[in-house]
Design a protein around this motif. Sequence first.
Motif, PDB file in Angstrom:
ATOM      1  N   THR A  76      -0.701   2.029   2.768  1.00 17.97           N
ATOM      2  CA  THR A  76      -1.922   1.828   3.555  1.00 17.97           C
ATOM      3  C   THR A  76      -1.625   0.839   4.671  1.00 17.97           C
ATOM      4  OG1 THR A  76      -2.736  -0.069   2.311  1.00 17.97           O
ATOM      5  CG2 THR A  76      -3.248   2.109   1.420  1.00 17.97           C
ATOM      6  N   ASN A  77      -2.457   0.907   5.727  1.00 15.51           N
ATOM      7  CA  ASN A  77      -2.323  -0.101   6.778  1.00 15.51           C
ATOM      8  C   ASN A  77      -3.221  -1.278   6.460  1.00 15.51           C
ATOM      9  OD1 ASN A  77      -4.931   0.673   7.402  1.00 15.51           O
ATOM     10  ND2 ASN A  77      -4.322   1.964   9.119  1.00 15.51           N
ATOM     11  N   ALA A  78      -3.291  -2.205   7.381  1.00 17.57           N
ATOM     12  CA  ALA A  78      -4.068  -3.427   7.140  1.00 17.57           C
ATOM     13  C   ALA A  78      -5.551  -3.171   7.048  1.00 17.57           C
ATOM     14  CB  ALA A  78      -3.779  -4.447   8.233  1.00 17.57           C
ATOM     15  N   TYR A  79      -5.983  -1.971   7.402  1.00 20.84           N
ATOM     16  CA  TYR A  79      -7.411  -1.639   7.401  1.00 20.84           C
ATOM     17  C   TYR A  79      -7.778  -0.755   6.208  1.00 20.84           C
ATOM     18  CZ  TYR A  79      -6.686  -3.342  12.125  1.00 20.84           C
ATOM     19  OH  TYR A  79      -6.324  -4.113  13.194  1.00 20.84           O
ATOM     20  N   HIS A  80      -6.921  -0.726   5.183  1.00 20.19           N
ATOM     21  CA  HIS A  80      -7.165   0.010   3.941  1.00 20.19           C
ATOM     22  C   HIS A  80      -7.064   1.521   4.108  1.00 20.19           C
ATOM     23  CE1 HIS A  80      -8.738  -3.521   1.589  1.00 20.19           C
ATOM     24  NE2 HIS A  80      -9.057  -3.946   2.819  1.00 20.19           N
ATOM     25  N   VAL A  81      -6.582   1.988   5.254  1.00 19.16           N
ATOM     26  CA  VAL A  81      -6.466   3.426   5.499  1.00 19.16           C
ATOM     27  C   VAL A  81      -5.110   3.902   4.984  1.00 19.16           C
ATOM     28  CG1 VAL A  81      -6.412   5.254   7.215  1.00 19.16           C
ATOM     29  CG2 VAL A  81      -7.975   3.333   7.488  1.00 19.16           C
ATOM     30  N   ILE A  82      -5.131   4.976   4.193  1.00 14.34           N
ATOM     31  CA  ILE A  82      -3.902   5.525   3.629  1.00 14.34           C
ATOM     32  C   ILE A  82      -3.164   6.305   4.706  1.00 14.34           C
ATOM     33  CG2 ILE A  82      -2.926   7.107   1.894  1.00 14.34           C
ATOM     34  CD1 ILE A  82      -5.367   6.494   0.140  1.00 14.34           C
ATOM     35  N   VAL A  83      -1.939   5.866   5.018  1.00 15.81           N
ATOM     36  CA  VAL A  83      -1.140   6.554   6.053  1.00 15.81           C
ATOM     37  C   VAL A  83      -0.062   7.429   5.428  1.00 15.81           C
ATOM     38  CG1 VAL A  83      -1.558   4.755   7.741  1.00 15.81           C
ATOM     39  CG2 VAL A  83       0.429   4.570   6.245  1.00 15.81           C
ATOM     40  N   TYR A  84       0.162   7.236   4.098  1.00 19.55           N
ATOM     41  CA  TYR A  84       1.123   8.104   3.434  1.00 19.55           C
ATOM     42  C   TYR A  84       0.750   8.209   1.961  1.00 19.55           C
ATOM     43  CZ  TYR A  84       5.348   9.801   1.160  1.00 19.55           C
ATOM     44  OH  TYR A  84       6.228  10.536   0.398  1.00 19.55           O
ATOM     45  N   ASP A  85       0.872   9.435   1.403  1.00 17.21           N
ATOM     46  CA  ASP A  85       0.629   9.705  -0.007  1.00 17.21           C
ATOM     47  C   ASP A  85       1.615  10.775  -0.434  1.00 17.21           C
ATOM     48  OD1 ASP A  85      -0.241  10.144  -2.557  1.00 17.21           O
ATOM     49  OD2 ASP A  85      -2.189  11.006  -2.000  1.00 17.21           O
ATOM     50  N   SER A  86       2.486  10.415  -1.389  1.00 18.39           N
ATOM     51  CA  SER A  86       3.504  11.384  -1.808  1.00 18.39           C
ATOM     52  C   SER A  86       2.883  12.612  -2.460  1.00 18.39           C
ATOM     53  CB  SER A  86       4.494  10.720  -2.772  1.00 18.39           C
ATOM     54  OG  SER A  86       3.821  10.277  -3.946  1.00 18.39           O
TER      55      SER A  86
END
Length: 457
Positions: A76-86
Amino acid sequence: MTISLLGAVVCFFLTSRIVDSSRATFLEGTYSNFRDYGSLISNQMEITGYLNSPNSNVDNELNTIAELYGGRVVVTNAYHVIVYDSYQTETGKTLVSKNIVACLSGKEVYEINEESEHAKILLPLRPTGAESVSGALIVQVSISDELQNFKTFRERAISYGLIAWLVVLLAAWLAAVWIAYPIKKIMQAMKHIASGFLNEEVHVNGNREAASISRSTNEMLWKNNQLEKSRQEFVSNVSHELKTPMTSMKVLSESLLVQPDTPVEMYREFLTDINDEIARENEIITDLLTLVSLDKSAAVLKLVRTNMNALIETILKRVKPLAEQRGIEVVLESYREVFAKVDEVRLMMALTNIVENAVKYNREFGYVHVTLNADLRFVYITIEDAGIGIPEEEIPHIFERFYRVDKTRSRETGGNGLGLAIAQEIIQMHQGTIRVSSKEKEGTTFTIRIPLNVQML
């Protein structure tokens, strides 16, 4: 049993500590690997700008990690947004939880679920040298191998602990046998002695304690045998001392009976002798009764504050007529007026016996010097004579009952061997001591020490 129980507690405690520390060691390896990986991937993401614009190189590396550990990787980035999920199911969604908030604030989070055999690791993404957190790496991996290894180790540790306890148990049993066997032999020997074999000794080879018990038992047996021997001698002496006057009276009376025409003068002489024997018999019985009363208890003392100077002067007045008959000088030397809390009647009896002996066994025109002194705790009485003295080898026995150094001389002076025994008993009842020093043909000195305030026992 005590050693066994203590051994069990120690083995259990050590096994528990080893198992607990090993559990952390087994799981720490996985956590340490991901911590190093998190630092590495943070730098790579910073260089490539992955959190703002994902690229395939980083994705491939994250996929490799997920496959390698058989788990799931989320970034996740600093804003709690998931940028990668295996798993590719949550990408673009917002992830808000207590753990993710703590991770984005800079804390590392490590959770273990042993039921599902998985561990979740949350690592803050912070490039080298940076202070702020740019995102979070969340890895959920299988720890089944680690838990299995730990389970195997725990079983071995418990087995080793059990073996160690069995060794302690065996050592405790051997120690118990080593200690108990000599004691058992001593108990058997003492039962044998209790059956009546009092002259046998206990001989047990074993540990130091058993040897000490054996020696103490033999000492007790020796003292008991000596006491029994002393008792038998005492009974024999009593019988002899009582029988002698009776025999004399019987002989005298029979002599009168077989001679009907015996002159009055001979009657008077024989009756005088019979009267003397009766008096001697009465003296022996009185002294024996005195000894019996002294043996009963030391608690019958009638303690009163007594002027010791006056007490000794009274004793010397009583013996002066006997001393004057032989020209013996009797002198009291007192350094000060002394008061002591004593049983006046009994102490006078003890001192009288000693002073009378000093006069009876003195030489013609000799002397008896009595000195009286005291300090803050004790009264000291010394009775010195210039008499016949006592042989050195006889001194240890003079306080024994019926013991007489010179039996012929004692018969002449009327002694029965009980006076000094009575004196010693009375002085010891007063918690005092009596010492003797003597030289043949030069004289004897008795030194007596008694507490100023005798305490009842």
